[in-house]
Write a protein that holds these residues in place. Structure first.
Motif, PDB file in Angstrom:
ATOM      1  N   THR A 178      -7.404   4.755  -5.630  1.00  0.00           N
ATOM      2  CA  THR A 178      -8.565   5.106  -4.810  1.00  0.00           C
ATOM      3  C   THR A 178      -8.406   6.528  -4.282  1.00  0.00           C
ATOM      4  O   THR A 178      -7.428   6.827  -3.589  1.00  0.00           O
ATOM      5  N   THR A 191      -3.684   4.801  -2.449  1.00  0.00           N
ATOM      6  CA  THR A 191      -4.786   5.574  -1.895  1.00  0.00           C
ATOM      7  C   THR A 191      -4.350   7.034  -1.888  1.00  0.00           C
ATOM      8  O   THR A 191      -3.257   7.365  -1.415  1.00  0.00           O
ATOM      9  N   TRP A 192      -5.213   7.905  -2.417  1.00  0.00           N
ATOM     10  CA  TRP A 192      -4.856   9.309  -2.629  1.00  0.00           C
ATOM     11  C   TRP A 192      -5.860  10.172  -1.887  1.00  0.00           C
ATOM     12  O   TRP A 192      -7.067  10.061  -2.102  1.00  0.00           O
ATOM     13  N   TRP A 246       0.119   5.389   0.373  1.00  0.00           N
ATOM     14  CA  TRP A 246      -0.848   6.451   0.664  1.00  0.00           C
ATOM     15  C   TRP A 246      -0.198   7.785   0.319  1.00  0.00           C
ATOM     16  O   TRP A 246       0.867   8.131   0.861  1.00  0.00           O
ATOM     17  N   ILE A 294      -9.798   9.638  -1.945  1.00  0.00           N
ATOM     18  CA  ILE A 294     -10.642   9.898  -0.787  1.00  0.00           C
ATOM     19  C   ILE A 294     -10.604  11.388  -0.480  1.00  0.00           C
ATOM     20  O   ILE A 294      -9.596  11.900   0.014  1.00  0.00           O
ATOM     21  N   PRO A 301       0.819  -1.215   0.000  1.00  0.00           N
ATOM     22  CA  PRO A 301       0.000   0.000   0.000  1.00  0.00           C
ATOM     23  C   PRO A 301       0.855   1.268   0.000  1.00  0.00           C
ATOM     24  O   PRO A 301       1.861   1.362   0.707  1.00  0.00           O
TER      25      PRO A 301
END
Length: 309
Positions: A197, A179-180, A155, A199, A153
């Motif tokens: 993804t 994840t952004w 981020w 958010i 992962p």
């Protein structure tokens, strides 16, 4: 590299039958490692097995298979004698035609490259021993492939110029789940990178507990106070690595402020700042290239630069 079922399924859904070209084995100098694959359909392709002439020949053979309706093919190609390439090695390629019926349901996966029959005992043993990320194996006329290893992962906090550059470089690479996070939906670019993804969050630091503790973090927001809040949250939560955009001056101030928040010098030193390769310059794309190289070269360890304290 291993069997990417999701990518294959998406290509079939979009284009119909697809031929997957796999580097099943190699000897000597070769353009790509065993397990590398590309997908070919009637009027397009994705991925690469490298080698220029090798790939051109492989694509032509794949399209011939689509026309003829053949299911599998296998060939060992000496790169010098057969293709006049300078690599000097040899590769064994496997071509397989897939549609939505022939997609494997589970991984690891073994299948015959010739007539179907009972699985030989050595193949069954090899299949049982396959671990995620293991190179493919050719055994007794069967091809055996492992599942993909668990993706790491990443981020990314902030969708400004550097955040966009970093995500554009990292998103196409295998083995990452990105994840952004930024403050609002209109902070993100359109079109949005596939497989990432996003958010939107008015209070980004509140999302830190949702991040896996083995995640890599890149803190790249437009607001120094938010950057500090995110660094504080990351240190409290834990991480594999953490990089912060900024200068040496910014980092000296952050070190002092993070110490005042109760973090030890040893823990604070796990955050890398500045990030990337400063010799490449401060252009967002240059920073992104340096960050990507660090993550690819050393995995989590390169971005987590322990410093003397």
């Amino acid at each position: 590299m291993s069997f990417e079922r999701d990518s294959l399924a998406a290509a079939i859904a979009a284009h119909g039958p697809v031929v997957r070209v796999l580097v099943a084995a190699s000897a000597g100098s070769a353009p790509r490692d065993p397990g590398t694959a590309m997908l070919v359909w009637e009027d397009g392709q994705s991925g690469t097995i490298g080698g220029g002439a090798l790939e051109h020949k492989a694509v032509r053979a794949a399209r011939d298979m689509l026309v003829a309706g053949r299911r599998t093919a296998q060939r060992r190609l000496p790169l010098g004698p057969a293709l006049r390439q300078c690599c000097g090695g040899a590769v064994t390629l496997v071509w397989e035609r897939f549609d939505d019926v022939s997609l494997p349901d589970t991984l690891p996966h073994a299948r015959p490259l010739g007539p179907a029959g009972d699985m030989p005992a050595p193949v069954a043993r090899k299949l049982a021993a396959m671990r995620p990320g293991t190179a493919p194996a050719l055994l007794d006329g069967w091809l055996i492939e492992a599942a993909m290893p668990e993706a790491r992962p990443l981020w990314v906090w902030g969708a400004g110029h550097v955040g966009r550059a970093v995500v554009s470089v990292m998103a196409p690479l295998q083995g990452r789940v990105i994840t952004w996070i930024d403050l609002a939906p209109d902070c993100f670019p359109a079109p949005f990178p596939e497989g990432v993804t996003a958010i939107p969050a008015a209070a980004p630091a509140a999302l830190m507990p949702r991040a896996p503790q083995q995640a890599d973090h890149l803190i790249l927001t437009r607001d120094h106070d938010l950057d500090l809040t995110l660094c504080h949250a990351a240190l409290l939560h834990g991480f594999a690595s953490c990089g912060l955009i900024g200068s040496a001056t910014k980092w000296a101030r952050f070190r002092s402020r993070l110490a005042a928040l109760g973090h030890s010098n040893a823990l604070i030193s796990r955050i890398a700042c500045p990030i990337g390769d400063t010799s490449l310059g401060r252009d967002p794309q240059a920073i992104a290239v340096g960050v990507a190289a660090a993550l690819l070269k050393g995995g989590n360890e390169t971005m987590t630069r322990d410093r003397a304290v």
